[in-house]
Structure formats: C-alpha cells, structure tokens
Design an enzyme around this catalytic site. Sequence first.
Site, short mmCIF file in Angstrom:
data_model
loop_
_atom_site.label_atom_id
_atom_site.label_comp_id
_atom_site.label_asym_id
_atom_site.label_seq_id
_atom_site.Cartn_x
_atom_site.Cartn_y
_atom_site.Cartn_z
N GLY A 9 -6.02 -6.45 -3.36
CA GLY A 9 -6.02 -7.43 -4.36
C GLY A 9 -4.40 -7.99 -4.33
O GLY A 9 -3.71 -7.50 -3.60
N ARG A 21 0.71 -10.62 -10.87
CA ARG A 21 1.80 -10.51 -11.70
C ARG A 21 3.11 -9.84 -11.23
O ARG A 21 4.16 -9.85 -11.98
CB ARG A 21 1.26 -9.67 -13.02
CG ARG A 21 0.34 -10.27 -13.94
CD ARG A 21 -0.04 -9.67 -14.98
NE ARG A 21 -1.14 -8.59 -14.84
CZ ARG A 21 -1.52 -7.37 -15.28
NH1 ARG A 21 -0.76 -7.03 -16.40
NH2 ARG A 21 -2.53 -6.60 -14.99
N GLN A 43 -11.39 -7.46 3.54
CA GLN A 43 -12.25 -8.01 2.59
C GLN A 43 -11.72 -9.24 2.37
O GLN A 43 -10.41 -9.61 1.76
CB GLN A 43 -12.12 -7.18 1.14
CG GLN A 43 -13.04 -7.45 0.25
CD GLN A 43 -12.87 -7.02 -1.12
OE1 GLN A 43 -11.43 -6.61 -1.40
NE2 GLN A 43 -13.68 -7.00 -2.01
N GLY A 75 -14.61 -7.96 -6.09
CA GLY A 75 -14.90 -6.81 -7.04
C GLY A 75 -14.97 -5.57 -6.55
O GLY A 75 -14.89 -5.42 -5.18
N THR A 76 -14.60 -4.45 -7.10
CA THR A 76 -14.36 -3.12 -6.54
C THR A 76 -15.41 -2.56 -5.85
O THR A 76 -15.30 -1.91 -4.71
CB THR A 76 -13.80 -2.02 -7.45
OG1 THR A 76 -14.80 -1.96 -8.63
CG2 THR A 76 -12.34 -2.26 -8.17
N TYR A 111 40.38 5.86 11.22
CA TYR A 111 39.10 5.50 11.76
C TYR A 111 38.89 6.14 13.09
O TYR A 111 39.82 5.96 14.13
CB TYR A 111 38.81 4.04 12.08
CG TYR A 111 37.65 3.65 12.97
CD1 TYR A 111 36.34 4.06 12.29
CD2 TYR A 111 37.80 2.90 14.12
CE1 TYR A 111 35.20 3.64 13.10
CE2 TYR A 111 36.74 2.67 14.84
CZ TYR A 111 35.47 3.03 14.47
OH TYR A 111 34.30 2.90 15.23
N SER A 155 51.38 10.20 12.23
CA SER A 155 50.83 9.23 11.21
C SER A 155 50.87 7.82 11.93
O SER A 155 51.50 7.43 12.78
CB SER A 155 51.53 9.22 9.98
OG SER A 155 51.47 10.26 9.27
C1 UD1 Z 1 -10.84 -0.76 -12.62
C2 UD1 Z 1 -12.15 -0.09 -12.94
C3 UD1 Z 1 -12.01 0.42 -14.39
C4 UD1 Z 1 -10.92 1.13 -14.35
C5 UD1 Z 1 -9.66 0.45 -13.88
C6 UD1 Z 1 -8.42 1.64 -13.59
C7 UD1 Z 1 -13.90 -1.47 -11.87
C8 UD1 Z 1 -15.00 -2.45 -11.98
N1 UD1 Z 1 -13.06 -1.12 -12.91
O1 UD1 Z 1 -10.78 -2.19 -13.25
O2 UD1 Z 1 -13.37 1.05 -14.75
O3 UD1 Z 1 -10.62 1.63 -15.60
O4 UD1 Z 1 -9.73 0.02 -12.46
O5 UD1 Z 1 -7.41 0.91 -13.42
O6 UD1 Z 1 -13.77 -0.74 -10.79
N2 UD1 Z 1 -9.57 -4.34 -5.50
C9 UD1 Z 1 -10.03 -4.65 -4.20
N3 UD1 Z 1 -10.62 -5.66 -4.04
C10 UD1 Z 1 -11.64 -6.20 -4.88
C11 UD1 Z 1 -11.27 -5.85 -6.48
C12 UD1 Z 1 -10.20 -5.09 -6.37
O7 UD1 Z 1 -9.45 -4.14 -3.13
O8 UD1 Z 1 -12.42 -6.92 -4.80
C13 UD1 Z 1 -8.63 -3.19 -5.79
C14 UD1 Z 1 -7.36 -3.94 -6.37
O9 UD1 Z 1 -6.42 -4.33 -5.64
C15 UD1 Z 1 -6.96 -2.90 -7.26
C16 UD1 Z 1 -8.14 -1.99 -7.71
O10 UD1 Z 1 -9.04 -2.38 -6.61
O11 UD1 Z 1 -5.99 -1.90 -6.56
C17 UD1 Z 1 -8.63 -2.31 -9.04
O12 UD1 Z 1 -9.06 -3.53 -9.26
P1 UD1 Z 1 -8.93 -4.17 -10.39
O13 UD1 Z 1 -9.50 -5.51 -10.27
O14 UD1 Z 1 -7.48 -4.23 -10.96
O15 UD1 Z 1 -9.75 -3.14 -11.41
P2 UD1 Z 1 -9.62 -3.22 -12.87
O16 UD1 Z 1 -10.09 -4.48 -13.62
O17 UD1 Z 1 -8.31 -2.77 -13.14
#
Ligand code: UD1
Length: 455
Positions: free
Chosen positions: A11, A15, A73, A78-79, A363, A402
């Site tokens: 990610g 922010r 990636q 998405g995760t 020193y 000294s």
């Molecule tokens: C995710 C969870 C949510 C959980 C929350 C806790 C999912 C869909 N949702 O939401 O249920 O309550 O974390 O904080 O999993 N990342 C990647 N590649 C991607 C997307 C994300 O590496 O394509 C990494 C991000 O860098 C981050 C983490 O995965 O470190 C979580 O991703 P983020 O999109 O912030 O998930 P949340 O919306 O917080």
Amino acid sequence: MSLEIVILAAGQGTRMRSSLPKVLHPVAGKPMLAHVIDTARGLNPERIHVVIGHGADLVRERLQGDDLNFVVQEQQLGTGHAVAQAAPFLSADSVLILYGDVPLIEQPTLERLLQQASGEQLALLTVELDDPTGYGRIIRDAAGEVQAIVEQKDASAEQRAIREGNTGILAVPRGRLAGWLSRLSNANAQGEYYLTDVIAMAVGDGLRVATAQPQAAMEVQGANDRLQLAELERYYQLRLARRLMAQGVTLLDPARFDVRGEVSVGRDVQIDINVILEGHVEIEDGVQIGPNCVIKNSILRSGAIIKANSHLEGADVGPGSDVGPFARLRPGSVLERQVHVGNFVELKNAHLQDGVKVGHLTYLGDSDVGSRTNIGAGTITCNYDGANKWRTVIGEDVFIGSNNSLVAPVDIGAGATTGAGSTITADVPTQTLAIGRGKQRVIDGWKRPEKIRKS
Ligand code: UD1
Ligand code: CA
C-alpha cells in the site's frame, strides 16, 4: 505443521504525505515492516514472503534478508489480490498473513492464534472495539461460529453495530488457499478483491474458523498517518519501559524514556528523565544514568555513572567509572575501572586505563593513557596533521599539566610530568619533567595605552 508467512506491504499510505513508503516509517527507530519481519522470524517459518508495491525498490533494498522472498504487486487491487501474488511461492502446510503497517503485533499472540490453525480449521485474530468504524465485522451464527467477514462499506446498519472487528491477521491451510483466492470477485463497494471473503468460502467448504484475540488492542493497530504512528511509538516505548522496570530498572519517568534498538539491563539500574538509548546498549548492575543523556551502541559496566547531558557512542565504560556531566564519548572510547571523565571532555579512539582522571575541558583522540594518570584541564591531543591521524601514548602515573597541547605522534613515559601550558612535540622520557612554553618575562614600569581624547 510447517508454516510460511505472507506480509502485505504494497500500500501507498497516502495519509502519511511522505515520499517514504509507509512501511518504512520507523517505530522506535526501526521501519514498521522490520518490526513485523522480526516478529515473524520468531515463529520460525520456512520462509517469509513480503508483498511490496509502492516504493518496492527502496523497501527491498532496506530490508533484504536470505529468508525473505519479495513479491511485487504492481497494482493494489485488494488484500486478496495481494496474497494471490504470493500464492505461487507457497508450499508449507499453513500460511499466516501479517501486515507491514501493523508493527506491534506480538509473538505470543500469534503463537496462540497458530495453535488453532490446522488443515481443517482457519484461525482468525479478531478484536473487540468500542468504535469498530472502518473495520471488517465478524459475522457469527447463533451458535457463535464465524460465518463471514463483512467490510464496513458493504455492511448493513445491523452488521455495523457488531463490535468484533477483523484485525486482518489470519492463518489458513495452504492447500485450500489458492483455490479460494482464484474464486474471489471484486463485485463489492470498493471494487477490490477482499481477502476477507475467504472466510465465507471456507465455511461453505465445511471448514471451521477459530478465533483468538490480542492481549492489547494496540497490537493490531495500524499506522495510516503520522498521528497514529506517534501513538504506536508511545505505546511501544511504554511497553518496553514496563519490561525494563520488571527486570530491575528504576525509570524516574517511564513516559520520558526512549529506546531505539536493543537494550539489555542488569538490576538496580537507575535512569533519569529524557534518556535515549540507541542501537545496541548493554547496561550492567547498579548503573546510574542522569537526565538528557543519549547513549548509542555502548556498554556501561557495573556501577558506572553517566551524569546529565552526556552523549556516548561506541563507548565501553568500565566498572565504577563516571562520565559527565556534558561529556562526549565517541566511537572507540574505552574506560577501564574507576576512570573519571568530567565536564566538557571529548574522547575518540581513546583507551583509558584504571583510575585515569580527565576532569575538564579536554580532547583525547587516538590515545592510550596508563593507569592513574591525571590529565590537566584544557588539554588537547593534536592527533590530526591535516592529512593523517597519529597516536598519543601516555604511560602510567603521568601528570599532564593544565592546557597542554600534545602533538602526536608523541610518547610520554611513565611517571613523567608536563608543565602547565606546554606544547609537547617530542617524546618525554619516564620520570622527567617537560616544559614547553615561552619563559615568562616581567616588564617593569609598564604603562597601559591611554584612550585618545577627541576634541
Ligand atoms: C482490512 C480488512 C478489514 C480489517 C482491516 C484491519 C480486507 C478486505 N479488509 O481493511 O476487514 O478490519 O484491514 O485494518 O482485507 N494491501 C496490499 N495490497 C493491496 C491492498 C492492501 O498490500 O492491494 C495492504 C495495505 O498496504 C495494508 C493492508 O494490506 O497494509 C490492509 O489494506 P487496507 O486496504 O488498508 O485494508 P482495510 O481497508 O484497512
Ligand atoms: Ca487499513
């Protein structure tokens, strides 16, 4: 059961408003991702896979390690999509998913989670929150069994009232994972491939989802902006301060104490306020550290006293020695037993034997000083000729007057004395007196200049 770990770290961290990738922002002087990797290593996995994307080259460069497999990636879809990038590299029985921006997760929590994971069971870390806004909600059936996770943006009002949140940390049977990931869809509120959808798929396949909780909610707190990062930092520091106190350290104020590295401590150590310990610091029994000291990569041996406002780096302070206030010990400063280094003294590559006294404004660079020798106030070793550095060797029981300039290379024999204000340019034999200064003249009847009066 063999284990592999996948850490999601692709990610951007918009922010943070930073050119540094989010997972490289430090907590306690160490990138968040490095904390997660170190904790992961504690679980002895076969391999650790790190999914990177934003700032991939920098992340890889900073955190390289033989046990790390970096997977890029390209687009953050998405995760679930992130884990799918690592899936082809997985071969262990069980896969644990961690997050590069959730740095405070602790090994005992993960061990408890993994105890629940098996080929027939997923293990999910959940957290009870007063305000679960933003978290995926854990959906349980009447019997209390986990059925699914619903993301905040996809949740009904009724589901949003659930206070059990998904931490995202999860252990899954590897044999089933690839199949589930291939069935993920992005037909949801965020248009993302959600890892969380794997839960409902597993339940559909007749598997059970066990849950565990962290000791403290901060363990699963992520850092999305610099305020959250500061909150993690404070929590980490207090947690560490508590551990040190449990080991026999008195911290005059645990809220004004920072460690940025590894510290080992003995008993009855006393540390005053605003002390920063960096790198690798060893503190033995009975050491006292005054306020506002910075101590980096140093050893403080039993009973050593470091007084206020001293700065130590790469120093070895011997038993019963005292340093400061306002002393600076640079790399290679070695103090044997009962050495006294006073205010406004700087040492670099200087080895001081037992009982040496360097009281004020001095020193010593590239020097060896024999036992019991006294170095007078204002003494300077001239160790650098503009091109090369040279050593100053001072024997035992020497008395340096000294305000001496000791022009290296120079050797001052045991028991020798030098007169105050001397510039010592040649070796001084043992038990002699060397004086190297202009002879004092007295001019009789001297008249001071008088102010010229303007008419
Ligand atoms: C995710 C969870 C949510 C959980 C929350 C806790 C999912 C869909 N949702 O939401 O249920 O309550 O974390 O904080 O999993 N990342 C990647 N590649 C991607 C997307 C994300 O590496 O394509 C990494 C991000 O860098 C981050 C983490 O995965 O470190 C979580 O991703 P983020 O999109 O912030 O998930 P949340 O919306 O917080
Ligand atoms: Ca998040």
